[in-house]
Write a protein that holds these residues in place. Structure first.
Motif, mmCIF file in Angstrom:
data_model
loop_
_atom_site.group_PDB
_atom_site.id
_atom_site.type_symbol
_atom_site.label_atom_id
_atom_site.label_comp_id
_atom_site.label_asym_id
_atom_site.label_seq_id
_atom_site.Cartn_x
_atom_site.Cartn_y
_atom_site.Cartn_z
ATOM 1 N N ALA A 61 0.817 -1.218 0.000
ATOM 2 C CA ALA A 61 0.000 0.000 0.000
ATOM 3 C C ALA A 61 0.848 1.263 0.000
ATOM 4 O O ALA A 61 0.389 2.319 -0.455
ATOM 5 N N LEU A 62 2.080 1.183 0.503
ATOM 6 C CA LEU A 62 2.920 2.378 0.585
ATOM 7 C C LEU A 62 3.258 2.947 -0.788
ATOM 8 O O LEU A 62 3.584 4.125 -0.907
ATOM 9 N N VAL A 63 3.183 2.123 -1.806
ATOM 10 C CA VAL A 63 3.412 2.624 -3.166
ATOM 11 C C VAL A 63 2.412 3.736 -3.482
ATOM 12 O O VAL A 63 2.763 4.779 -4.042
ATOM 13 N N GLU A 64 1.148 3.515 -3.127
ATOM 14 C CA GLU A 64 0.112 4.513 -3.384
ATOM 15 C C GLU A 64 0.357 5.776 -2.555
ATOM 16 O O GLU A 64 0.152 6.898 -3.035
ATOM 17 N N LEU A 65 0.803 5.617 -1.304
ATOM 18 C CA LEU A 65 1.072 6.792 -0.462
ATOM 19 C C LEU A 65 2.147 7.667 -1.070
ATOM 20 O O LEU A 65 2.009 8.891 -1.109
ATOM 21 N N THR A 66 3.218 7.076 -1.573
ATOM 22 C CA THR A 66 4.304 7.875 -2.151
ATOM 23 C C THR A 66 3.908 8.468 -3.503
ATOM 24 O O THR A 66 4.457 9.491 -3.913
ATOM 25 N N ARG A 67 2.960 7.850 -4.176
ATOM 26 C CA ARG A 67 2.448 8.462 -5.415
ATOM 27 C C ARG A 67 1.649 9.721 -5.100
ATOM 28 O O ARG A 67 1.730 10.713 -5.821
ATOM 29 N N ARG A 68 0.889 9.674 -4.029
ATOM 30 C CA ARG A 68 0.102 10.852 -3.641
ATOM 31 C C ARG A 68 0.990 11.979 -3.133
ATOM 32 O O ARG A 68 0.674 13.154 -3.322
ATOM 33 N N HIS A 69 2.065 11.606 -2.463
ATOM 34 C CA HIS A 69 2.947 12.602 -1.850
ATOM 35 C C HIS A 69 4.385 12.322 -2.294
ATOM 36 O O HIS A 69 5.158 11.685 -1.567
#
Length: 319
Positions: A110-118
């Motif tokens: 899921a952290l992949v999506e977090l770093t895409r957002r930020h």
């Protein structure tokens, strides 16, 4: 005496051209402004301003001191702006700690999506089943199960997970035909999860009303890793007893089937844990909000749930 404040008052007097105007701009009494400048002069042992009822004039010492004051005050303002601007950004390093099972199966992907957002956020995820000291490791957020290890930490309930019995659909169908309830469940069909230094797998606990059944797993495979247990079940090796959060998608996809859903099983609660501090950085708040998003909000514990602190120690309320 607050030197920085006195310097600001002195600079404001000269900027406004008088004590009364300076007092008005600072929302202070005239006497307060006058006393502040006098205290500064007394501290320095010089006269900064020569004044009468109509005029102000800087002394030689005042002319030397004023530009230095302005430089210092500007530097302080810039430092404050830099820090506040940095604190408001969702960027920079974010250090996270989590148990192996939850980190591998859910958090890591899921952290992949977090770093895409930020894009300015750089997340470092440490997986361990032995909780580390958050301050010593400079950890921003840690995920804990069931308890926090120190009363000086702040824990927020994230998810309440329940154990489920499941297996490959054909294995579950055969088990259900031979064992309609957990009382008849054959231990040899059950694959076990090893925890900590235990050599024997954890027992499976079922409750229905006043009835409680304990099943000791005695299958041919036992693991100390949830993912390995799930992979064995997918290959038809036997039944497993794992937290719903790890197998919910596989059950929805029909790759695994659930057994005995009417029976109540043991519960584990996940907490997002941070060091107690007056201010929480926006990147930390953003990460915790992200956790709440990726975990099932319907299974979130009540906000006021009491949090156990350490083995056998007192509980605390979440923040």
């Amino acid at each position: 005496m607050d030197k920085l404040w006195a310097m600001e008052v002195f600079a404001r007097v000269m900027e406004c051209g008088g004590f009364a105007r300076a007092a008005e701009s600072l929302n202070l009494a005239n006497a307060t402004v006058t006393a502040s400048v006098r205290n500064l002069e007394k501290h320095l042992g010089v006269t900064l301003i020569q004044r009468n009822t109509r005029h102000l004039r800087l002394t030689e010492e005042g002319r030397l001191f004023l530009p230095r004051c302005l430089d210092i005050l500007n530097a302080v303002s810039q430092a404050e702006a830099d820090v506040q601007g940095s604190a408001a950004d969702i960027s920079g390093p974010l250090r996270v700690e989590a148990p192996f099972a939850i980190g591998q199966s859910l958090l890591g992907p899921a952290l992949v999506e977090l770093t895409r957002r930020h894009p300015g956020l750089a997340v470092s995820l440490t997986l361990t089943n032995e909780p580390h000291n958050l301050i010593e490791r400079a950890t921003d957020v840690a995920l804990r199960m069931d308890r926090v290890e120190d009363a000086d930490l702040v824990g927020r309930p994230i998810y309440e997970a329940h154990y489920v019995v499941c297996g490959a659909p054909a294995v579950v169908a055969a088990a259900l035909a031979a064992s309609p309830t957990p009382r008849e469940l054959i231990p040899a069909r059950c694959l076990g999860l090893l925890q900590g230094a235990r050599q024997a797998p954890n027992p499976w606990i079922f409750t229905l009303g006043k009835d409680q059944v304990l099943v000791p797993p005695e299958g041919v495979l036992h693991f100390n890793n949830t993912e390995s247990l799930i992979q064995a079940a997918l290959r038809g090796a036997g039944l497993i007893y794992v937290l719903d959060i790890f197998v919910a998608d596989l059950i929805d996809q029909g790759k695994l089937a659930r057994l005995y859903p009417e029976w109540t099983t043991a519960v584990r609660t996940f907490y997002a844990v941070t060091v107690k501090t007056r201010y929480t950085a926006p990147k930390v708040r953003t990460f915790i909000d992200f956790l709440l998003e990726i975990f099932d909000a319907r299974r979130r514990p009540p906000v006021r749930t009491m949090i156990p602190v350490g083995p056998g120690r007192r509980t605390k309320r979440p923040r």
